[in-house]
Design an enzyme around this catalytic site. Structure first.
Site, mmCIF file in Angstrom:
data_model
loop_
_atom_site.group_PDB
_atom_site.id
_atom_site.type_symbol
_atom_site.label_atom_id
_atom_site.label_comp_id
_atom_site.label_asym_id
_atom_site.label_seq_id
_atom_site.Cartn_x
_atom_site.Cartn_y
_atom_site.Cartn_z
ATOM 1 N N LYS A 99 46.900 58.095 12.371
ATOM 2 C CA LYS A 99 45.896 57.550 12.993
ATOM 3 C C LYS A 99 44.854 58.023 14.346
ATOM 4 O O LYS A 99 44.207 57.655 14.695
ATOM 5 C CB LYS A 99 45.586 56.447 12.386
ATOM 6 C CG LYS A 99 46.098 55.233 11.570
ATOM 7 C CD LYS A 99 45.519 53.846 11.583
ATOM 8 C CE LYS A 99 45.412 53.607 10.550
ATOM 9 N NZ LYS A 99 45.568 53.308 9.037
ATOM 10 N N CYS A 124 42.548 46.645 3.170
ATOM 11 C CA CYS A 124 43.434 45.764 3.597
ATOM 12 C C CYS A 124 43.361 44.433 4.165
ATOM 13 O O CYS A 124 44.306 43.913 4.828
ATOM 14 C CB CYS A 124 44.462 46.670 3.956
ATOM 15 S SG CYS A 124 45.215 47.676 3.181
ATOM 16 N N ASP A 166 48.791 44.194 17.515
ATOM 17 C CA ASP A 166 48.871 44.589 16.071
ATOM 18 C C ASP A 166 47.368 46.555 16.596
ATOM 19 O O ASP A 166 46.541 46.774 17.006
ATOM 20 C CB ASP A 166 48.199 45.302 14.795
ATOM 21 C CG ASP A 166 47.610 45.679 13.930
ATOM 22 O OD1 ASP A 166 47.914 47.185 14.145
ATOM 23 O OD2 ASP A 166 47.521 45.237 12.588
ATOM 24 N N HIS A 224 44.439 42.999 9.713
ATOM 25 C CA HIS A 224 45.510 43.440 7.895
ATOM 26 C C HIS A 224 46.077 43.287 7.306
ATOM 27 O O HIS A 224 46.997 42.106 8.284
ATOM 28 C CB HIS A 224 45.525 44.931 9.007
ATOM 29 C CG HIS A 224 46.207 46.103 7.953
ATOM 30 N ND1 HIS A 224 47.115 46.312 7.536
ATOM 31 C CD2 HIS A 224 44.566 46.813 7.616
ATOM 32 C CE1 HIS A 224 46.972 47.207 6.323
ATOM 33 N NE2 HIS A 224 45.971 47.797 6.565
ATOM 34 N N GLN A 231 44.249 50.745 15.161
ATOM 35 C CA GLN A 231 43.104 50.744 15.417
ATOM 36 C C GLN A 231 42.541 50.735 17.419
ATOM 37 O O GLN A 231 41.898 51.774 17.178
ATOM 38 C CB GLN A 231 42.383 50.507 14.732
ATOM 39 C CG GLN A 231 42.284 49.805 13.287
ATOM 40 C CD GLN A 231 42.388 51.422 11.985
ATOM 41 O OE1 GLN A 231 41.888 52.564 13.258
ATOM 42 N NE2 GLN A 231 42.810 51.531 11.196
HETATM 43 N N1 PLP Z 1 46.162 47.397 10.998
HETATM 44 C C1 PLP Z 1 45.655 47.943 11.112
HETATM 45 C C2 PLP Z 1 44.699 47.221 12.020
HETATM 46 C C3 PLP Z 1 45.518 49.328 10.391
HETATM 47 O O1 PLP Z 1 43.952 49.480 9.642
HETATM 48 C C4 PLP Z 1 46.807 49.457 9.894
HETATM 49 C C5 PLP Z 1 46.266 51.286 9.086
HETATM 50 O O2 PLP Z 1 44.901 50.835 8.260
HETATM 51 C C6 PLP Z 1 47.659 49.009 9.942
HETATM 52 C C7 PLP Z 1 47.973 48.242 9.899
HETATM 53 C C8 PLP Z 1 48.629 49.201 8.650
HETATM 54 O O3 PLP Z 1 49.483 51.552 9.034
HETATM 55 P P1 PLP Z 1 50.165 51.674 8.362
HETATM 56 O O4 PLP Z 1 49.404 51.409 7.201
HETATM 57 O O5 PLP Z 1 50.139 53.445 9.699
HETATM 58 O O6 PLP Z 1 51.323 50.858 8.873
#
Ligand code: PLP
Length: 421
Positions: free
Chosen positions: A238, A378, A212, A135, A215
């Protein structure tokens, strides 16, 4: 053979998704005159009453600023806030709650590592290992850091099913690798990555491992000490919790090496005009008034998910994914991305339908009351790697049912008719 919806229900009888839906008032909404089917859970999840009630109760009965006050409400708010930290830590199998640092979410947690750890540690010639699945939140901070420090970014590639190609791991993991930052579950393809294996290899060359977990925290039973990483970032929104609330877990000895990042109230021990000394973990990394109600809501979300059982949630999502993949395989012109085996993915499925633009597809489905996401998710480098501009993405959670999959399939059929496919 396609499993019937009733088979899906039987396989997921550990809990009853239809009954759980009652906990989520928003799922009774009508959208464009149709009952809502919410399949955008990888973007954000809906909130059960247990969470919204906990937040409302906090504001109605306990609200005050934390840590500093000497009055009754201040101590109630502090207890709620620090108690929440302990509950969230326990949810992730963490015994020492001081290792749980609150952030606004995954993005802020990753940036915290980049600035509080990376800025002082990385030098020209050092390497940070990422993957092409990441992401933007797990790419852009490292690009910015590489520009400032001269460190080099390297990448693990994927195979044709969107799984990490680990055959070249020993080539990209070297003594120069200082940090490996890897997504546990791809938000775009749903691929579940073998984090423990990668962590073991990374540690063998002396690198730290940041996962990270945006998910994975909502969908997999995550026990952080067992996962083998050093740092783990996650987002409350999430996983049934509020927006603007998440965390960074880190092993204490690793977090102790972080430089204070944001300066201000609450992160200090003593302050002189020209200098300061800093508080202990976790406060030294949490300057300013925190998101107290957010912590209360996130802890309620963790209690809610633990009460259902994360193994049961995972089994339910896998059964739904199995059913969805089987039904999707029957749709002409539909291309599904990501692992073919549902056991290798979480409840995320990305797809394209002929040459229909995914945005058009999402708009048609919205007309049917079905919320999906369309775009690059993203993950622009991943889209480029897959050779597509964008995809449509449906993502499941504990309250989705086989009936939701059926509605999605009906919607795709309608789109096929509308586009003359
Ligand atoms: N990493 C992953 C795999 C994500 O799916 C997301 C959000 O969609 C993020 C990071 C970023 O999360 P946040 O926008 O809650 O900081």
């Amino acid at each position: 053979m396609i499993m019937s919806p009733s088979t899906v229900r039987t396989r997921t009888s550990a809990f009853d998704a239809a009954r759980l839906r009652d906990d989520f008032p928003i799922l009774r909404e009508q959208v464009n005159g149709k009952p809502l089917v919410y399949l955008d859970n990888a973007a954000t999840t809906q909130k059960p009453r247990a969470v919204t009630d906990a937040i409302a109760r906090y504001y109605a009965h306990d609200n005050a600023n934390v840590h500093r006050g000497l009055h009754e409400l201040a101590s109630r708010a502090t207890d709620a806030f620090e108690g929440a930290r302990e509950r969230v830590a326990r949810f992730f199998g963490v015994a020492d709650a001081a290792e749980m640092v609150w952030t606004r979410g995954t993005t802020e947690a990753i940036n915290l590592v980049a600035y509080a750890w990376g800025l002082d540690r990385l030098r020209a010639g050092d390497e940070v290992l990422l993957s092409v699945l990441e992401h933007h939140s797990n790419l852009v901070p490292w690009q910015m850091l590489a520009q400032r420090t001269g460190a080099r970014l390297r990448f693990i590639d994927i195979d044709e099913q969107g799984r990490l190609d680990l055959s070249a791991l020993d080539e990209v993991l070297t003594k120069r690798t200082k940090l490996v930052c890897i997504g546990h579950v791809s938000n775009a393809l749903g691929t579940v990555n073998p984090v423990a294996h990668i962590a073991e290899r990374a540690h063998a060359v002396g690198a730290l491992v940041l996962v990270d977990g945006a998910q994975s925290a909502p969908h997999l039973p995550v026990d952080l000490p067992a996962l083998g990483c050093d740092l783990y970032a996650f987002s409350g929104h999430k996983m049934c919790g509020p927006t603007g609330m998440g965390g960074l877990w880190g092993r204490r000895d690793v977090l102790e090496t972080f430089a204070p990042f944001h300066g201000g109230g609450d992160m200090i021990d003593t302050v002189e005009l020209e200098s300061s000394t800093y508080a202990q973990l976790p406060n030294r990394l949490e300057a300013g008034t925190p998101h107290i109600a957010g912590a209360v809501g996130l802890a309620a979300a963790c209690d809610y998910l633990a009460g259902i059982g994360r193994d049961a949630i995972l089994a339910h999502e896998r059964a739904l994914m199995t059913y969805a993949l089987e039904r999707m395989a029957e749709v002409p012109d539909l291309t599904v991305y990501g692992p073919a085996d549902p056991a290798e993915r979480s409840g995320v499925v990305s797809f394209t339908l002929g040459d229909v633009h995914p945005h058009d597809l999402a708009t048609i489905l919205d007309g049917e009351g079905i919320a999906i996401r369309a775009g690059h998710h993203c993950a622009q480098p991943l889209m480029k790697r897959l050779g597509v501009g964008s995809t449509a993405r449906a993502s499941f959670y504990l309250y989705n049912t086989a009936g939701d999959v059926d509605r999605l399939m009906d919607g795709l059929e309608r789109a096929r008719r509308l586009f003359g496919l």
